[in-house]
Design a protein around this motif. Structure first.
Motif, PDB file in Angstrom:
ATOM      1  N   GLN A  70       4.136   0.403  -2.875  1.00 36.29           N
ATOM      2  CA  GLN A  70       2.893   0.386  -2.095  1.00 36.29           C
ATOM      3  C   GLN A  70       3.084   1.062  -0.744  1.00 36.29           C
ATOM      4  OE1 GLN A  70       0.762  -0.004  -4.228  1.00 36.29           O
ATOM      5  NE2 GLN A  70      -0.291  -1.971  -4.044  1.00 36.29           N
ATOM      6  N   LYS A  71       4.292   1.019  -0.220  1.00 41.05           N
ATOM      7  CA  LYS A  71       4.581   1.656   1.056  1.00 41.05           C
ATOM      8  C   LYS A  71       4.771   3.167   0.879  1.00 41.05           C
ATOM      9  CE  LYS A  71       5.226   0.658   5.351  1.00 41.05           C
ATOM     10  NZ  LYS A  71       4.109   0.108   6.107  1.00 41.05           N
ATOM     11  N   PHE A 262      -0.046   2.353   2.805  1.00 41.38           N
ATOM     12  CA  PHE A 262       1.086   3.263   2.570  1.00 41.38           C
ATOM     13  C   PHE A 262       1.358   4.122   3.804  1.00 41.38           C
ATOM     14  CE2 PHE A 262      -2.706   5.525   1.087  1.00 41.38           C
ATOM     15  CZ  PHE A 262      -2.578   6.751   1.716  1.00 41.38           C
TER      16      PHE A 262
END
Lengths: 359, 129
Positions: A70-71, A262
């Motif tokens: 997700q990052k 993100f």
């Protein structure tokens, strides 16, 4: 210049009479003796097989894998079920694209991302940096994997005939045995046709390639891969995608979910709200001429952008291309001009994709 | 695009062009090697009749699916005819590079320029080199 790397199919390509060229540090087949147009048509009407073993793979696994994805990735990986896949970009803080990639969820906490060869080292670095902050392991598995793309309306029949299980559906992934070798079968591709991509140990590549070709798959090179993806309006990193463009400008807003937070999400949100910003468009040249990468795009004599990819479309038999223009000039039907080495060629912005297998 | 061939009656330029001299005129085209390296030619717009071409300088371009290539003049002169048929059928450049695939016909300025061109054996030696 350092030595070019060779795929496990190098000898088979030479034997087939392929023209090889350097690509992203690899010596890759650009075309076989029948030529790009014939290979293109084979994929549109039957089945082609591409050696894409230059592409990189990164395995991400561990309890907190989703946190890392997700990052690092622009899309929302939490929406992907086990056995599914998702297209995403990898951005820098300013929103510029570091790479675009497909990620496959192999198990609850185990994913495989397929990278572009030229960006693979920096993608791996990005995942690694994020992984250090979580209970996650990242492994560069590119050297352990050969990759074939089998594409076209006949691709599933041909691969299915060599496989004792049902093939995974579109955008799905499953382990299976193909021509006697265990591998990952992915319902993805880069041609605008249905088909599968096969990820296997390098030592299985030659046997699999031969079985596919014997079953009727036509060897196709990077030349046809480029004309096919351009008709389907898929972005190519280094052409449409670069550190200078956000995925929003590139028309990939559907794969960008800013709410996941993100890296680069704020810049993407800003780009999304700026409707006068540049947008990637597809166009055709109805009166002749072939646009090429770098050709200026004009509107009433004024330069408004640049061609990122251009070719003669084998399907339409017309010059086609993509390029960035200001948002207000991006509507289908807009007439523009392409400066093809000094000759002004009429072009018309068209809907994406320029080719769709559903007609 | 069959087997490589380099007819004896032609003169060859190192940029992979040929010239067939007929009286005070010459016909130009590209060699088997050039069309093979280029791949399928998909687009050709002949230059205008009446333009002058200079030896060793590009006078037109051919486009394959992948790329555009400049074509060099093996001799200097003025274009007196162009192969219009290639506009609709550029593939003749691949299938018949020394016949139907001819590009332009020129009136030769200086026949002594021929001395700088290679014969078939010398050109093939260059390719093998």
């Amino acid at each position: 210049m350092s030595e070019l790397r060779r795929t496990p199919l190098h000898e088979a390509h030479l034997e087939a009479g392929a023209k090889l060229m350097p690509f992203a540090g690899w010596e890759m087949p650009v075309q076989y003796p029948d030529g790009i147009t014939a290979e293109h048509e084979a994929v549109r009407s039957g089945c082609g097989v591409f050696d894409v073993s230059h592409m990189g793979q990164i395995e991400i696994r561990g309890r907190q894998t989703l946190e890392v994805l997700q990052k690092a990735l622009t899309n929302d990986a939490s929406k992907v079920e086990v056995g599914g896949s998702q297209y995403s970009c990898l951005c820098e803080e300013g929103g510029g694209v570091l790479d675009d990639l497909f990620s496959y969820r192999l198990a609850d906490d185990r994913w495989l991302s397929v990278t572009n060869a030229s960006n693979h080292p920096r993608d791996f670095e990005r995942f690694e940096v994020e992984a250090k902050r979580w209970d996650v392991e990242v492994e560069d598995v590119a050297d352990n994997i050969a990759m074939l793309a089998v594409q076209g309306p006949e691709a599933r029949r041909i691969v299915g005939g060599l496989c004792d299980e049902d093939l995974p559906g579109r955008f799905e992934v499953a382990s299976a045995s193909v021509a006697g070798s265990p591998m990952l079968v992915c319902g993805t591709g880069y041609t605008g046709e249905d088909g599968v991509e096969l990820l296997m140990p390098p030592e299985s590549a030659l046997k699999t390639w031969k079985a596919l070709v014997s079953a009727g798959a036509v060897p196709a090179g990077l030349g046809a891969r480029d004309t096919l993806r351009l008709e389907a309006c898929y972005c190519l990193y280094g052409n449409e995608l670069s550190l200078d463009r956000t995925p929003i400008e590139a028309g990939l807003g559907w794969a960008v979910k800013e709410e996941t937070g993100f890296i680069g999400s704020e810049a993407c949100l800003e780009a999304r709200e700026d409707t006068s910003g540049d947008r990637l468009v597809a166009f055709e040249l109805p009166d002749g001429g072939i646009p090429r990468n770098g050709n200026p795009i004009l509107k009433t004599g004024e330069r408004i952008g640049e061609v990122t990819s251009g070719t003669l479309s084998p399907t339409r038999d017309l010059g086609i291309g993509m390029g960035y223009v200001p948002g207000e000039l991006s509507d289908p039907g807009t007439e523009i001009e392409i400066d093809v080495r000094g000759k002004m060629r009429k072009a018309v912005v068209d809907k994406m994709p320029l080719y769709s297998r559903d007609g | 695009m069959n087997a490589a061939a380099y007819p004896e009656d032609l003169k060859y330029h190192p940029e992979h062009d040929w010239a067939r001299v007929e009286g005070d005129e010459a016909v130009f085209g590209i060699t088997w090697y050039a069309q093979d390296a280029l791949g399928e030619v998909v687009f050709y717009e002949p230059p205008a009749v009446g333009t002058t071409v200079d030896k060793d300088k590009p006078y037109t371009e051919l486009e394959s699916v992948k790329a555009v290539s400049e074509i060099f003049a093996p001799l200097s002169g003025e274009i007196v005819a162009v192969n219009e048929a290639l506009g609709d059928a550029p593939e003749a450049i691949n299938s018949d590079p020394y016949g139907e695939g001819w590009l332009v016909r020129i009136k030769v300025n200086d026949p002594s320029e021929l001395d700088a061109l290679m014969d078939s054996a010398a050109y093939q030696a260059m390719l093998d080199g």
